[in-house]
Write an enzyme that holds these catalytic residues in place. Structure first.
Site, PDB file in Angstrom:
ATOM      1  N   SER A  15      26.888 -81.790  52.296  1.00 49.52           N
ATOM      2  CA  SER A  15      28.069 -82.140  51.487  1.00 49.52           C
ATOM      3  C   SER A  15      28.352 -83.628  51.563  1.00 49.52           C
ATOM      4  O   SER A  15      29.090 -84.151  50.743  1.00 49.52           O
ATOM      5  CB  SER A  15      29.324 -81.429  51.997  1.00 49.52           C
ATOM      6  OG  SER A  15      29.090 -80.107  52.264  1.00 49.52           O
ATOM      7  N   ASN A  66      33.505 -83.401  44.955  1.00 51.77           N
ATOM      8  CA  ASN A  66      34.356 -83.462  46.148  1.00 51.77           C
ATOM      9  C   ASN A  66      35.038 -84.819  46.297  1.00 51.77           C
ATOM     10  O   ASN A  66      36.113 -84.921  46.878  1.00 51.77           O
ATOM     11  CB  ASN A  66      33.554 -83.111  47.397  1.00 51.77           C
ATOM     12  CG  ASN A  66      33.260 -81.623  47.460  1.00 51.77           C
ATOM     13  OD1 ASN A  66      33.945 -80.826  46.817  1.00 51.77           O
ATOM     14  ND2 ASN A  66      32.236 -81.239  48.186  1.00 51.77           N
ATOM     15  N   GLU A 124      24.972 -79.947  42.088  1.00 53.95           N
ATOM     16  CA  GLU A 124      24.804 -81.390  41.943  1.00 53.95           C
ATOM     17  C   GLU A 124      23.402 -81.738  42.449  1.00 53.95           C
ATOM     18  O   GLU A 124      23.032 -81.337  43.559  1.00 53.95           O
ATOM     19  CB  GLU A 124      25.856 -82.149  42.753  1.00 53.95           C
ATOM     20  CG  GLU A 124      27.275 -81.956  42.229  1.00 53.95           C
ATOM     21  CD  GLU A 124      28.339 -82.667  43.075  1.00 53.95           C
ATOM     22  OE1 GLU A 124      29.262 -83.245  42.496  1.00 53.95           O
ATOM     23  OE2 GLU A 124      28.241 -82.628  44.327  1.00 53.95           O
ATOM     24  N   HIS A 183      23.140 -79.795  45.897  1.00 55.69           N
ATOM     25  CA  HIS A 183      24.452 -79.437  46.444  1.00 55.69           C
ATOM     26  C   HIS A 183      25.058 -78.258  45.698  1.00 55.69           C
ATOM     27  O   HIS A 183      25.588 -78.403  44.590  1.00 55.69           O
ATOM     28  CB  HIS A 183      25.375 -80.666  46.382  1.00 55.69           C
ATOM     29  CG  HIS A 183      26.680 -80.459  47.085  1.00 55.69           C
ATOM     30  ND1 HIS A 183      27.880 -80.889  46.577  1.00 55.69           N
ATOM     31  CD2 HIS A 183      26.981 -79.846  48.255  1.00 55.69           C
ATOM     32  CE1 HIS A 183      28.846 -80.558  47.411  1.00 55.69           C
ATOM     33  NE2 HIS A 183      28.326 -79.931  48.437  1.00 55.69           N
TER      34      HIS A 183
HETATM   35  N1  LIG Z   1      30.542 -74.183  53.751  1.00 54.29           N
HETATM   36  C1  LIG Z   1      30.705 -74.762  52.575  1.00 54.29           C
HETATM   37  O1  LIG Z   1      31.669 -74.495  51.832  1.00 54.29           O
HETATM   38  C2  LIG Z   1      29.691 -75.759  52.091  1.00 54.29           C
HETATM   39  C3  LIG Z   1      29.649 -76.086  50.717  1.00 54.29           C
HETATM   40  C4  LIG Z   1      28.655 -76.959  50.256  1.00 54.29           C
HETATM   41  C5  LIG Z   1      27.755 -77.518  51.149  1.00 54.29           C
HETATM   42  N2  LIG Z   1      27.835 -77.194  52.483  1.00 54.29           N
HETATM   43  C6  LIG Z   1      26.823 -77.784  53.373  1.00 54.29           C
HETATM   44  O2  LIG Z   1      25.838 -76.783  53.613  1.00 54.29           O
HETATM   45  C7  LIG Z   1      25.281 -76.948  54.912  1.00 54.29           C
HETATM   46  C8  LIG Z   1      25.427 -75.656  55.700  1.00 54.29           C
HETATM   47  O3  LIG Z   1      26.800 -75.358  55.813  1.00 54.29           O
HETATM   48  P1  LIG Z   1      27.312 -73.891  56.216  1.00 54.29           P
HETATM   49  O4  LIG Z   1      28.784 -73.887  55.976  1.00 54.29           O
HETATM   50  O5  LIG Z   1      26.455 -72.852  55.574  1.00 54.29           O
HETATM   51  O6  LIG Z   1      27.028 -73.920  57.788  1.00 54.29           O
HETATM   52  P2  LIG Z   1      26.935 -72.673  58.790  1.00 54.29           P
HETATM   53  O7  LIG Z   1      27.264 -73.200  60.128  1.00 54.29           O
HETATM   54  O8  LIG Z   1      27.703 -71.505  58.242  1.00 54.29           O
HETATM   55  O9  LIG Z   1      25.385 -72.270  58.755  1.00 54.29           O
HETATM   56  C9  LIG Z   1      24.355 -73.062  59.279  1.00 54.29           C
HETATM   57  C10 LIG Z   1      23.234 -72.149  59.711  1.00 54.29           C
HETATM   58  O10 LIG Z   1      22.100 -72.932  60.080  1.00 54.29           O
HETATM   59  C11 LIG Z   1      21.457 -72.303  61.161  1.00 54.29           C
HETATM   60  N3  LIG Z   1      20.570 -73.251  61.840  1.00 54.29           N
HETATM   61  C12 LIG Z   1      20.869 -74.238  62.700  1.00 54.29           C
HETATM   62  N4  LIG Z   1      19.747 -74.898  63.091  1.00 54.29           N
HETATM   63  C13 LIG Z   1      18.695 -74.287  62.468  1.00 54.29           C
HETATM   64  C14 LIG Z   1      17.299 -74.490  62.461  1.00 54.29           C
HETATM   65  N5  LIG Z   1      16.724 -75.434  63.174  1.00 54.29           N
HETATM   66  N6  LIG Z   1      16.516 -73.669  61.691  1.00 54.29           N
HETATM   67  C15 LIG Z   1      17.076 -72.706  60.968  1.00 54.29           C
HETATM   68  N7  LIG Z   1      18.428 -72.453  60.935  1.00 54.29           N
HETATM   69  C16 LIG Z   1      19.222 -73.246  61.670  1.00 54.29           C
HETATM   70  C17 LIG Z   1      22.625 -71.796  62.015  1.00 54.29           C
HETATM   71  O11 LIG Z   1      22.192 -70.775  62.902  1.00 54.29           O
HETATM   72  C18 LIG Z   1      23.577 -71.292  60.944  1.00 54.29           C
HETATM   73  O12 LIG Z   1      23.387 -69.942  60.630  1.00 54.29           O
HETATM   74  C19 LIG Z   1      26.006 -78.133  55.542  1.00 54.29           C
HETATM   75  O13 LIG Z   1      25.241 -79.297  55.335  1.00 54.29           O
HETATM   76  C20 LIG Z   1      27.307 -78.199  54.739  1.00 54.29           C
HETATM   77  O14 LIG Z   1      27.856 -79.482  54.691  1.00 54.29           O
HETATM   78  C21 LIG Z   1      28.764 -76.325  52.972  1.00 54.29           C
END
Ligand SMILES: NC(=O)c1ccc[n+]([C@@H]2O[C@H](COP(=O)([O-])OP(=O)(O)OC[C@H]3O[C@@H](n4cnc5c(N)ncnc54)[C@H](O)[C@@H]3O)[C@@H](O)[C@H]2O)c1
Length: 395
Positions: A118, A189, A151, A139
């Site tokens: 993000s 955002n 995006e 994104h």
């Molecule tokens: N949550 C949101 O609303 C949102 C929206 C858009 C973008 N994002 C972006 O998406 C990304 C993920 O966010 P999220 O909210 O899903 O996070 P999250 O913490 O819910 O999920 C991350 C996952 O990655 C896994 N992980 C960690 N290290 C790993 C590895 N080496 N190999 C495989 N899996 C691994 C974790 O076990 C976890 O399940 C971030 O960069 C965040 O900024 C989040």
């Protein structure tokens, strides 16, 4: 390049819903998690999303077929045949580095490596690999299988081919794919941040109450009011994002003081049962406004500088930021409103709202507010130029 085989790294909130979005459009998907336990959890996240889709009337057989396209793993063994990897691991540059170094090692040299980050710079992530031309931001919005916007963000070294492939790939998912230049918080955002801050400033100054702000915004153009939305995402996340934007863009993104007060008081929103609103402990249902917010506001003793609250005021900083973004050529003008509408569910985008209010009227309001409040309302030069040219709209 034709994308046929896709992998998702990380099956948390975003990875799980991205995997569902891909499977829904017929792609075979490999989902990689860090450990067996986390993989189990990740696959359970996917089941949960699918269960909800069935409850909402989705065809169980079709959804099972889609589920069969998703294969879980904890290794990179099957990554050699992957055309596109979408990374969705936690928002931490060290974790991203280690994952991209691995991806560079285990995928074939032609594979595109996309990050769902993000906020982290795509150029920096690209530099973790020996193929920065094939690293790109993809994104998705939460939940990715329901939200229409993607995006597509090239870093400094990303090739045109990579961007084109990703735009086409996102379109193949039935998404609105918008090319966005690399900038902090990207397009949607970034603009959202200005509007969310302004809602809090209006509350802080005592111009309007919690429900008044939310109702006015909803009646005007958004599906959920800004304070209710803050409660959904959490004040802690909101504060981190607000601080990041302030660090990257400076004074016009100054975070409103009430946000850190809310975090200090553990009034984070839905997840703590209290934010701007109170939430029923059992059902999680939104109750009335939280009376403790009034106490926090009182302690801030913010000087009231305006007489009344106008809903347009909430959207003026977003409109102004839209003009600044266009000035910086962050996206094509015709993409801006559709991106905001698809990403935030707005009924009209900021450029249309500006044209409806009148560009000249927007500029006059901004100039007045700039005199009173300073930097956060400094009119964008591109808006001024439109008014000088007597243009009635950007599009
Ligand atoms: N949550 C949101 O609303 C949102 C929206 C858009 C973008 N994002 C972006 O998406 C990304 C993920 O966010 P999220 O909210 O899903 O996070 P999250 O913490 O819910 O999920 C991350 C996952 O990655 C896994 N992980 C960690 N290290 C790993 C590895 N080496 N190999 C495989 N899996 C691994 C974790 O076990 C976890 O399940 C971030 O960069 C965040 O900024 C989040």
């Amino acid at each position: 390049m034709q994308v046929s085989n896709v992998a998702v790294v990380g099956a948390g909130t975003m990875g799980a819903s991205i995997a569902v979005a891909l499977a829904m459009r017929g792609y075979p998907v490999i989902v990689k998690e860090a450990t067996d336990e986390l993989l189990e959890k990740g696959l359970a996240n996917i089941e949960k999303l699918n269960k909800k889709r069935i409850e909402k009337g989705g065809n169980p057989e079709h959804i099972q077929e889609e589920r069969n396209r998703i294969e879980g793993t904890t290794s990179y063994a099957k990554f050699a045949d992957i055309d596109l990897v979408i990374e969705a691991v936690p928002e931490n540059i060290d974790i991203k580095r280690s994952v991209f170094e691995d991806l560079d090692e285990y995928t074939n040299v032609n594979a595109i490596l996309a990050s769902n980050t993000s906020s982290l710079p795509i150029t920096q992530i690209g530099a973790f690999t020996r193929r920065p031309d094939k690293v790109v931001g993809l994104h998705f919005f939460n939940p990715a299988h329901l939200m229409r916007l993607v995006e597509v963000i090239p870093g400094l070294e990303t090739s045109t081919d990579t961007v084109e492939t990703c735009l086409q790939f996102a379109q193949s998912l039935d998404k609105l794919a918008v090319r966005v230049d690399e900038c902090a918080s990207f397009l949607v955002n970034r603009l959202l941040g200005r509007y969310m801050n302004e809602a809090l400033f209006c509350l802080q100054e005592g111009l309007a109450g919690i429900e008044e702000i939310d109702n006015a915004a909803r009646e005007f153009v958004v599906p959920v009011g800004p304070l209710a939305l803050r409660d959904m995402n959490g004040a802690d996340i909101g504060l981190a994002v607000a601080k990041f934007n302030y660090q990257e863009y400076g004074e016009r993104f100054t975070p409103p003081a009430i946000l850190s007060e809310m975090v200090d008081a553990n009034m984070l929103g839905r997840k703590t049962g209290a934010g701007f609103y109170l939430y029923d402990e059992k059902s999680g249902q939104k109750q009335g406004p939280n009376p403790r917010v009034a106490e926090l506001l009182k302690s801030l003793k913010t000087e009231k500088k305006s007489d009344s609250f106008k809903v347009e005021r909430l959207f003026l900083p977003m409109i102004n930021e839209a003009f600044i973004a266009l000035q910086e050529r962050v996206c094509a003008a015709e993409d801006l409103d559709p991106a905001l509408m698809a990403g935030l569910g707005m009924r009209r985008g900021p450029l249309t709202i500006a044209a409806d209010i009148g560009l000249k009227e927007c500029l006059e309001m901004l100039e007045d507010l700039h005199k009173t409040y300073g930097e956060r309302f400094r009119p964008a030069p591109l808006l001024k130029r439109h008014v000088w040219a007597r243009r009635l709209s950007v599009l």
